[in-house]
Write a protein that holds these residues in place. Structure first.
Motif, short mmCIF file in Angstrom:
data_model
loop_
_atom_site.label_atom_id
_atom_site.label_comp_id
_atom_site.label_asym_id
_atom_site.label_seq_id
_atom_site.Cartn_x
_atom_site.Cartn_y
_atom_site.Cartn_z
N ARG A 1 41.47 -22.26 18.90
CA ARG A 1 41.54 -20.80 18.78
C ARG A 1 41.58 -20.11 20.14
O ARG A 1 41.80 -18.90 20.21
CB ARG A 1 40.33 -20.30 17.99
CG ARG A 1 40.29 -20.83 16.55
CD ARG A 1 39.12 -20.28 15.77
NE ARG A 1 37.84 -20.78 16.23
CZ ARG A 1 37.28 -21.91 15.80
NH1 ARG A 1 37.90 -22.64 14.89
NH2 ARG A 1 36.10 -22.30 16.27
N ASN A 2 41.39 -20.88 21.22
CA ASN A 2 41.42 -20.32 22.57
C ASN A 2 42.88 -20.11 22.99
O ASN A 2 43.70 -21.01 22.88
CB ASN A 2 40.73 -21.29 23.53
CG ASN A 2 40.61 -20.75 24.94
OD1 ASN A 2 41.60 -20.41 25.56
ND2 ASN A 2 39.40 -20.69 25.44
N PRO A 3 43.24 -18.91 23.49
CA PRO A 3 44.65 -18.64 23.82
C PRO A 3 45.20 -19.54 24.93
O PRO A 3 46.40 -19.77 24.99
CB PRO A 3 44.64 -17.17 24.26
CG PRO A 3 43.22 -16.88 24.62
CD PRO A 3 42.39 -17.72 23.72
N PHE A 4 44.33 -20.07 25.79
CA PHE A 4 44.79 -20.92 26.88
C PHE A 4 44.99 -22.37 26.44
O PHE A 4 45.75 -23.11 27.04
CB PHE A 4 43.81 -20.87 28.06
CG PHE A 4 43.75 -19.53 28.72
CD1 PHE A 4 44.77 -19.10 29.56
CD2 PHE A 4 42.68 -18.68 28.52
CE1 PHE A 4 44.72 -17.86 30.17
CE2 PHE A 4 42.62 -17.44 29.12
CZ PHE A 4 43.64 -17.02 29.95
N THR A 5 44.27 -22.82 25.40
CA THR A 5 44.34 -24.22 24.98
C THR A 5 44.93 -24.40 23.59
O THR A 5 45.22 -25.53 23.19
CB THR A 5 42.93 -24.85 25.01
OG1 THR A 5 42.05 -24.06 24.17
CG2 THR A 5 42.38 -24.88 26.42
N ARG A 6 45.12 -23.31 22.86
CA ARG A 6 45.63 -23.40 21.48
C ARG A 6 46.98 -24.10 21.41
O ARG A 6 47.20 -24.96 20.55
CB ARG A 6 45.74 -21.99 20.90
CG ARG A 6 46.34 -21.94 19.49
CD ARG A 6 46.44 -20.49 19.00
NE ARG A 6 47.16 -20.41 17.75
CZ ARG A 6 46.60 -20.58 16.56
NH1 ARG A 6 45.33 -20.87 16.48
NH2 ARG A 6 47.33 -20.49 15.45
N GLY A 7 47.88 -23.76 22.34
CA GLY A 7 49.21 -24.35 22.31
C GLY A 7 49.21 -25.86 22.41
O GLY A 7 49.75 -26.56 21.54
N PRO A 8 48.60 -26.43 23.48
CA PRO A 8 48.57 -27.88 23.59
C PRO A 8 47.85 -28.56 22.43
O PRO A 8 48.32 -29.59 21.92
CB PRO A 8 47.82 -28.11 24.91
CG PRO A 8 48.02 -26.87 25.70
CD PRO A 8 48.07 -25.76 24.69
N VAL A 9 46.73 -28.01 21.98
CA VAL A 9 45.94 -28.65 20.93
C VAL A 9 46.73 -28.74 19.62
O VAL A 9 46.81 -29.81 19.00
CB VAL A 9 44.61 -27.90 20.71
CG1 VAL A 9 43.92 -28.36 19.43
CG2 VAL A 9 43.69 -28.09 21.91
N LEU A 10 47.33 -27.64 19.20
CA LEU A 10 48.04 -27.62 17.92
C LEU A 10 49.36 -28.37 17.99
O LEU A 10 49.72 -29.12 17.07
CB LEU A 10 48.27 -26.18 17.46
CG LEU A 10 47.02 -25.36 17.15
CD1 LEU A 10 47.40 -23.96 16.66
CD2 LEU A 10 46.14 -26.06 16.13
N SER A 11 50.09 -28.19 19.06
CA SER A 11 51.41 -28.83 19.17
C SER A 11 51.31 -30.34 19.29
O SER A 11 52.17 -31.07 18.80
CB SER A 11 52.17 -28.25 20.37
OG SER A 11 52.41 -26.88 20.21
N ALA A 12 50.25 -30.82 19.96
CA ALA A 12 50.08 -32.27 20.11
C ALA A 12 49.44 -32.91 18.89
O ALA A 12 49.40 -34.13 18.78
CB ALA A 12 49.23 -32.56 21.35
N GLY A 13 48.93 -32.08 17.97
CA GLY A 13 48.28 -32.64 16.79
C GLY A 13 46.93 -33.25 17.08
O GLY A 13 46.49 -34.17 16.37
N PHE A 14 46.25 -32.78 18.15
CA PHE A 14 44.92 -33.29 18.44
C PHE A 14 43.99 -33.02 17.27
O PHE A 14 44.12 -32.03 16.55
CB PHE A 14 44.35 -32.66 19.71
CG PHE A 14 45.03 -33.08 20.98
CD1 PHE A 14 45.60 -34.34 21.11
CD2 PHE A 14 45.11 -32.23 22.07
CE1 PHE A 14 46.23 -34.75 22.27
CE2 PHE A 14 45.73 -32.61 23.24
CZ PHE A 14 46.29 -33.87 23.35
N LEU A 15 43.01 -33.91 17.09
CA LEU A 15 42.08 -33.81 15.98
C LEU A 15 40.94 -32.85 16.33
O LEU A 15 40.40 -32.91 17.44
CB LEU A 15 41.51 -35.20 15.67
CG LEU A 15 42.56 -36.27 15.34
CD1 LEU A 15 41.94 -37.65 15.37
CD2 LEU A 15 43.18 -35.99 13.99
#
Length: 258
Positions: free
Chosen positions: A119-133
């Motif tokens: 939910r963090n605007p700086f980390t949301r992109g990498p987390v969701l796009s990479a499919g991290f758990l």
């Protein structure tokens, strides 16, 4: 005076590096990952592509920290992380940048992240796009972790659950052992040491140590799961494996304290 100037420079350089990291994460979310989503339709292929982008980005960030004098880095046994097939990589967690180090070394790295990072605007992109758990996925998290490894990812786990405090190692959570036992997956352990400690739990980033922190990352031989599966139940095997990991990483904690 020379030591004071060096310390002040490392504080400024650390702030600069973290600013680059945050802005880079925002740029990936706004520009790069939308292009990947548009150009790669298959979710699995897209996740692999995004993981590769994150790996190269983190490698750049690690190099930036080294080149600006924020820290120095020594790595041993890196070839053990480059073997084919899925891996369960379990590491101790002395600093804020441990996951950045490991992802920069590992192809197809996967990891469990706090739900707040999604939910963090700086980390949301990498987390969701990479499919991290995300660690708020409930009871199905262990199954998802096993499935990730079986799909060929290298899953990174910090069983302490948080950064190691300055006064000693936290009690290990059983999640890593549960994944290894349920999936019958050998563990690739990684010991991380930093002297003097920096970016530790409870220590602000701007509180630089008296000299540049030197990180030593050692990828150790695999811990085979087969001996633990001889226990009467998965619960006993999980407890025994957690005890073994506690002894394994406690050695590193004692070394770092000397």
């Amino acid at each position: 005076m020379r030591d004071l100037i060096d310390r002040l420079w490392r504080i400024v350089a650390t702030g600069f590096c973290f600013s680059v990291f945050g802005l880079g994460g925002l740029a990936l979310r706004i520009v790069v990952f939308p292009l990947v989503r548009w150009s790669v339709r298959d979710p699995e292929r897209r996740a692999v592509r995004v993981k590769a982008i994150i790996r190269h980005t983190f490698r750049f960030f690690v190099g930036l920290m080294v080149r600006t004098g924020v820290l120095s880095l020594e790595v041993h046994g890196l070839d053990k992380l480059h073997r084919s097939g899925g891996r369960l990589v379990v590491a101790n967690h002395p600093s804020l940048v441990d996951v950045v180090f490991l992802i920069s070394f590992i192809d197809r790295a996967d990891c469990i992240v706090k739900g707040s990072l999604a939910r963090n605007p700086f980390t949301r992109g990498p987390v969701l796009s990479a499919g991290f758990l995300c660690n708020d996925e409930g009871e199905g998290l262990v199954d998802d972790c096993v499935d990730s490894v079986r799909r060929g990812n290298r899953l990174i786990i910090f069983p302490e659950g948080s950064r190691t405090p300055l006064n000693g190692m936290l009690p290990l959570q059983r999640g890593a052992a549960r994944i290894a036992v349920k999936g019958e997956i050998d563990i690739t352990p990684v010991r991380i040491r930093c002297q003097p400690r920096m970016l530790a739990k409870g220590v602000p980033w701007y509180r630089a140590p008296p000299r540049r922190g030197h990180f030593v990352i050692e990828v150790c031989d695999d811990i085979p799961i087969a001996p633990f599966l001889e226990a009467r139940s998965h619960a006993i095997a999980t407890r025994q494996l957690t005890d073994h990991l506690t002894d394994f990483f406690s050695l590193e904690t004692r070394r770092a304290a000397t």
